[in-house]
Design a protein around this motif. Structure first.
Motif, PDB file in Angstrom:
ATOM      1  N   SER A   1     -10.347  -8.104  -2.979  1.00  0.00           N
ATOM      2  CA  SER A   1      -9.273  -8.977  -2.508  1.00  0.00           C
ATOM      3  C   SER A   1      -9.455  -9.243  -1.025  1.00  0.00           C
ATOM      4  O   SER A   1     -10.000  -8.418  -0.288  1.00  0.00           O
ATOM      5  CB  SER A   1      -7.915  -8.320  -2.752  1.00  0.00           C
ATOM      6  N   ARG A   2      -8.995 -10.402  -0.591  1.00  0.00           N
ATOM      7  CA  ARG A   2      -9.035 -10.736   0.835  1.00  0.00           C
ATOM      8  C   ARG A   2      -7.666 -10.555   1.478  1.00  0.00           C
ATOM      9  O   ARG A   2      -7.395 -11.099   2.543  1.00  0.00           O
ATOM     10  CB  ARG A   2      -9.520 -12.176   1.011  1.00  0.00           C
TER      11      ARG A   2
ATOM     12  N   ILE B   1      -6.274  -4.443  -0.095  1.00  0.00           N
ATOM     13  CA  ILE B   1      -7.487  -3.701   0.269  1.00  0.00           C
ATOM     14  C   ILE B   1      -7.118  -2.291   0.712  1.00  0.00           C
ATOM     15  O   ILE B   1      -7.760  -1.303   0.315  1.00  0.00           O
ATOM     16  CB  ILE B   1      -8.252  -4.435   1.385  1.00  0.00           C
ATOM     17  N   ASP B   2      -6.088  -2.198   1.543  1.00  0.00           N
ATOM     18  CA  ASP B   2      -5.647  -0.886   2.034  1.00  0.00           C
ATOM     19  C   ASP B   2      -5.209   0.016   0.886  1.00  0.00           C
ATOM     20  O   ASP B   2      -5.481   1.217   0.888  1.00  0.00           O
ATOM     21  CB  ASP B   2      -4.495  -1.045   3.025  1.00  0.00           C
TER      22      ASP B   2
ATOM     23  N   SER C   1       0.813  -1.215   0.000  1.00  0.00           N
ATOM     24  CA  SER C   1       0.000   0.000   0.000  1.00  0.00           C
ATOM     25  C   SER C   1       0.846   1.265   0.000  1.00  0.00           C
ATOM     26  O   SER C   1       0.335   2.349  -0.302  1.00  0.00           O
ATOM     27  CB  SER C   1      -0.949   0.002   1.211  1.00  0.00           C
TER      28      SER C   1
ATOM     29  N   GLN D   1      -5.223  -7.887   3.092  1.00  0.00           N
ATOM     30  CA  GLN D   1      -5.390  -6.575   3.703  1.00  0.00           C
ATOM     31  C   GLN D   1      -4.542  -5.482   3.056  1.00  0.00           C
ATOM     32  O   GLN D   1      -5.043  -4.377   2.816  1.00  0.00           O
ATOM     33  CB  GLN D   1      -5.094  -6.658   5.200  1.00  0.00           C
TER      34      GLN D   1
ATOM     35  N   SER E   1      -9.384 -12.957  -7.801  1.00  0.00           N
ATOM     36  CA  SER E   1     -10.124 -11.770  -7.383  1.00  0.00           C
ATOM     37  C   SER E   1      -9.794 -10.524  -8.187  1.00  0.00           C
ATOM     38  O   SER E   1     -10.624  -9.626  -8.310  1.00  0.00           O
ATOM     39  CB  SER E   1      -9.864 -11.482  -5.895  1.00  0.00           C
ATOM     40  N   GLN E   2      -8.580 -10.466  -8.750  1.00  0.00           N
ATOM     41  CA  GLN E   2      -8.193  -9.250  -9.455  1.00  0.00           C
ATOM     42  C   GLN E   2      -8.326  -9.362 -10.969  1.00  0.00           C
ATOM     43  O   GLN E   2      -9.029  -8.582 -11.588  1.00  0.00           O
ATOM     44  CB  GLN E   2      -6.741  -8.898  -9.095  1.00  0.00           C
TER      45      GLN E   2
ATOM     46  N   SER F   1      -8.269   1.359  -0.744  1.00  0.00           N
ATOM     47  CA  SER F   1      -8.937   2.330   0.131  1.00  0.00           C
ATOM     48  C   SER F   1      -8.148   3.631   0.228  1.00  0.00           C
ATOM     49  O   SER F   1      -8.726   4.730   0.189  1.00  0.00           O
ATOM     50  CB  SER F   1      -9.117   1.732   1.532  1.00  0.00           C
TER      51      SER F   1
ATOM     52  N   LEU G   1     -10.671  -3.859  -3.555  1.00  0.00           N
ATOM     53  CA  LEU G   1     -11.316  -4.155  -2.285  1.00  0.00           C
ATOM     54  C   LEU G   1     -11.923  -5.545  -2.252  1.00  0.00           C
ATOM     55  O   LEU G   1     -12.241  -6.060  -1.172  1.00  0.00           O
ATOM     56  CB  LEU G   1     -12.394  -3.115  -1.965  1.00  0.00           C
TER      57      LEU G   1
END
Length: 894
Positions: free
Chosen positions: A387-388, A393-394, A321, A390, A729-730, A397, A385
């Motif tokens: 994705s599982r 996800i961060d 991130s 973190q 997921s991506q 976000s 987001l």
């Protein structure tokens, strides 16, 4: 939005922003100063927990195995002296370094070749091992070092674990103290997360989960800080002894520490370099300090405020991130340059217009396209987001927050600074008279067929590249070959049995007749030597063998002799021994001891088959299991073990031997065996997912072990699950992202055909970057997965700006060709300047020692180039040929 509302918003914006620039700048200065005060508190998290898949069942297995078998984090140091490994010149400084390492806070123990018990230097008997006298070590002056080096090189225990096969290299394993506060908080959090999956949490449980999340975050930060200090201390000690040997430091804690160090260095060094290069390029392009300072200040304010907010709320960055800082620079710079270029156009066309009116007109003209570029870019990053993981996800976000603030600051900082910085006369220089983008317009006119042909050829190459894209992860590939971490990991893999942990646990079959396996059957009679006749592997000359009359042999060196009998009164196999002559099946069961399946002939053979299979794999380094214990005992026993001896091993091993060779690989309570191995990170043939699937299939199909008895865990499994989730997921959600962007294009352009045309360059740009990764053998992993979202976000911006401006220009004379030329000379220049600035700036990252940063810089540059070429060549050619806005007024044919 109604016209009246739009007028009111514009009037309010004029009053509060454009007419009160000093107030705006004053408030922004206070906000920026507040944010900067928090920036020193910004933290980077590179813990294993931050890089794992949320809700992964393998995570629970990994923690369960680690807790039950006592697996601790450790650092590994290699020791490779120029002299012989066991010479005084080597062992004396090695011992001194070991003592310094043991004295460090946070170190649980240090294991070296100096400390381990030796059983073949000279050869020891089983009675020696089971006796009260401690076994010799290298620290004992009487130890024969010539025998010791041979044992260390060839021992099933120590070879490729503590000493290399050639005897030139030794390992120092520094076991680290666990963080009980972190482990306890983590256990509570994972339990509550498990409940959350199954049912709705109560209010009390929800509050407890929030407390646990905070406790994990706090404990993780403290643990990471202490680990970083410890790694630095270990390196400092190692540096003092490099005059005696070549030393490399390795281990997961060091990898995490180095990743944070590399990322932090890149943020500071290359962040400053990127900003400096951007300023230089802007100075060359615009040739006025005003147009250099305003975009750069806008970028700095945006990034500073976002970083301050993250630090204030303790929202930690990770090695993934942290890339948001660089991407946010791109986006905020792009918006600022578009505003500047539009203002300069209005200033040139209306030199007598009041400056406030010019600023208002420029902001109004760019408000809608900038808003839509921001929203579509947010959509691209929101795809992360799902994705599982973190950190991913961060990243999504943080980018969402950053883009929103970038829009706000661009439309406040830029106009406010324009108002307080005298405009002067409109400056016209060569770049304005003959911008480079005019060449793109001419190519669209004159070489349209070539553009389409090249696009088709590129699409084919992209398809070929994407088909070769691998979902893989090798930590060693994150670092350049010249770095210590790379060299250390390479040496550990080659000489000391691998770096990445992998565990296989096997549960015993449900229905067993262990007493039958021991030759006891179901009879209720006393045991004698005859009861073991069928299974007993004793040879005629074995010291434990029975004579022809059924009596135990009593030769002079027999272990049963009165001076060394391991069955003598008071020893481990005394009156309470399960296999005493007076014992029977009922007595054994009543005694509370049942031999484990793993200490039977059948169980031992199964463990040995698994270990032999794993050792045959080129990707596998050191393998340890109960078979290691059995092989060692057979050496001491001077012969193969039968069922009775295996059962005796389970019950009667001395505590120090059991702690070393039995407890880490056997759980008596669950009747479970563990095979622990290290995988070679440097193996060119390692493909995690294929490797894990092949191992599981072979255990089932070749070795005949039932699927439900096998559990695979370890960091190898966890990171593989992360990678497979990333792909699912991506890459698979990119289609959904493009679908949402298509809808937004339609709402903005009010034309489905125009929306589809605008989407085409974005599809090609995203595919191009992924195709290049496939062709260049750059794996798709946790560090490079965000490139896809970045490509979509950047490409979308260019297409929106171009199409939005094209519609306005086309409305003037209904000529596609003329509108295209005007767009290239206006909005095209802003796109070109932004791309030029970003590409040159981000090319600096290629110099980083952290390869993910190198990939990020190079692929971002490629993405920006692909996006602008698609928007300035392919998109206008498609518009001119397909005429989505209606017929061409002058019937121009390109």
């Amino acid at each position: 939005m109604s016209k009246g509302v739009t007028v009111n918003i514009r009037a309010g914006y004029r009053h509060w922003v454009i007419d009160k620039p000093w107030l705006v700048l004053g408030l922004l200065t206070v906000l920026t100063a507040w944010a900067i005060s928090f920036i020193p508190k910004t933290t980077l998290d590179a813990s294993a927990d931050s890089l794992l898949l949320q809700g992964d069942p393998s995570l629970a297995d990994f923690r369960d195995v680690s807790e039950r078998y006592g697996a601790a984090e450790f650092l590994l140091l290699t020791w490779q002296p120029e002299t012989e490994l066991l010479s005084d010149e080597s062992l004396i400084p090695l011992a001194a370094m070991t003592e310094e390492l043991r004295a460090l806070p946070g170190v649980l123990s240090v294991v070296t070749a100096l400390d381990v018990p030796l059983v073949e230097s000279p050869r020891k008997s089983l009675s020696d091992v089971l006796g009260d006298k401690p076994l010799p070590t290298l620290s004992d002056p009487a130890t024969d070092r010539s025998l010791a080096i041979e044992e260390l090189k060839n021992s099933v225990i120590y070879s490729e674990l503590l000493v290399s096969k050639d005897g030139a290299l030794s390992a120092v394993q520094v076991n680290l103290e666990p963080f009980s506060a972190y482990d306890d908080a983590l256990r509570i959090r994972e339990d509550l997360r498990g409940f959350q999956v199954e049912r709705r949490l109560t209010d009390a449980e929800q509050a407890q989960l929030q407390e646990a999340e905070l406790a994990v975050k706090t404990a993780s930060a403290k643990a990471m800080e202490q680990r970083t200090v410890l790694v630095a201390s270990v390196r400092k000690i190692a540096e003092q002894y490099r005059q005696h040997a070549d030393i490399f430091v390795g281990g997961v804690p060091m990898i995490a520490s180095d990743m944070v160090a590399f990322v932090r260095s890149d943020l500071v060094v290359f962040g400053a370099a990127i900003v400096g290069v951007m300023m230089l390029v802007l100075a060359v392009v615009f040739q006025r300090a005003r147009w250099v300072a305003i975009p750069v200040v806008t970028c700095i304010v945006t990034v500073a405020v976002v970083l301050g907010i993250l630090a204030a709320i303790d929202w930690r960055m990770t090695v993934i991130s942290s890339n948001f800082v660089a991407v946010l620079l791109i986006i905020s710079l792009s918006i600022a340059i578009h505003l500047v270029v539009r203002y300069r156009e209005i200033h040139k066309d209306n030199p007598d217009m009041p400056d406030a009116d010019r600023i208002e007109a420029a902001m109004a003209a760019m408000a809608v396209p900038c808003l839509y570029t921001g929203l579509t870019t947010i959509v691209a990053f929101l795809s992360l987001l799902v994705s599982r993981i973190q950190p991913v996800i961060d990243f999504g976000s943080m980018m969402t927050l950053g883009i929103l603030l970038a829009l706000i600051f661009a439309f406040t900082v830029v106009p406010a600074m324009m108002r307080v910085w005298p405009a002067g006369k409109p400056m016209v220089h060569a770049a304005d008279q003959k911008p480079f983008t005019r060449h793109f317009a001419r190519w669209v006119d004159e070489r349209g067929g070539l553009i389409v042909t090249a696009t088709i050829a590129l699409a084919v190459a992209v398809a070929a590249g994407v088909s070769q894209l691998k979902v893989e992860n090798r930590f060693i590939d994150y670092f350049k070959e010249t770095t210590e971490i790379y060299q250390g990991m390479e040496l550990l893999d080659a000489e000391l049995g691998g770096t990445i942990g992998f565990d296989i646990t096997l549960s015993a079959p449900e229905e067993l007749d262990l007493f039958g396996d021991l030759g006891l059957g179901n009879v209720d009679t006393d045991l004698s030597a005859d009861d073991f006749a069928d299974d007993d592997p004793f040879l005629e000359d074995d010291p434990f063998a029975a004579s022809s009359d059924g009596n135990i042999s009593a030769s002079d060196d027999d272990l049963f002799a009165s001076d060394g009998d391991i069955f003598a009164e008071g020893d481990l196999f005394a009156d309470d021994d399960l296999f005493d002559d007076s014992a029977n099946v009922k007595d054994a069961k009543d005694a509370g001891f049942t031999p484990s399946y793993w200490f039977s002939l059948q169980g031992r053979q199964e463990i040995a088959a698994v270990q032999d299979y794993l050792q045959s794999r080129t990707e596998v380094g050191k393998v340890m299991s109960l078979d290691t214990l059995f092989s060692t005992v057979e050496v001491l026993f001077n012969g193969p073990l039968g069922s009775v001896e295996l059962a005796l091993v389970q019950r009667s091993m001395p505590a120090d031997i059991a702690d070393l060779l039995q407890e880490p690989y056997f759980d008596a309570e669950r009747n479970e065996a563990r095979i622990s191995l290290r995988v070679k990170e440097t193996s060119k043939t390692l493909r995690r997912d294929a490797f894990l699937q092949q191992v599981k299939d072979d255990l089932i199909n070749q070795l005949g072990i039932e699927d439900d008895r096998i559990t695979m865990s370890g960091m190898l499994v966890l990171y593989n699950n992360v990678l497979q989730s990333l792909f699912a997921s991506q890459i698979m959600t990119l289609g959904a992202v493009f679908g949402v962007i298509l809808v937004m294009f339609y709402l903005l352009f009010r034309s489905l055909s125009l929306a589809l045309l605008a989407l085409a360059p974005n599809l090609l740009a995203a595919g191009l970057v992924l195709g290049i990764m496939g062709l260049a053998n750059i794996p798709l992993d946790i560090m490079t997965i965000t490139i896809a979202a970045i490509v979509v976000g950047m490409g979308v911006d260019n297409c929106i700006h171009y199409v939005h401006r094209f519609k306005r220009e086309f409305a003037i004379d209904k000529s596609y060709t003329a509108a295209m030329h005007r767009c290239h000379l206006s909005i095209g220049r802003a796109m070109y300047y932004t791309t030029l600035t970003v590409v040159i700036g981000f090319s600096m990252l290629i110099l980083s020692n952290f390869k993910p940063s190198t990939y990020f810089g190079a692929l971002t540059a490629v993405a920006m180039i692909a996006a602008v070429l698609g928007a300035l060549l392919l998109l206008p050619r498609l518009i001119v040929v397909l005429k989505p806005l209606g017929p061409d007024a002058d019937h121009a044919v390109s």
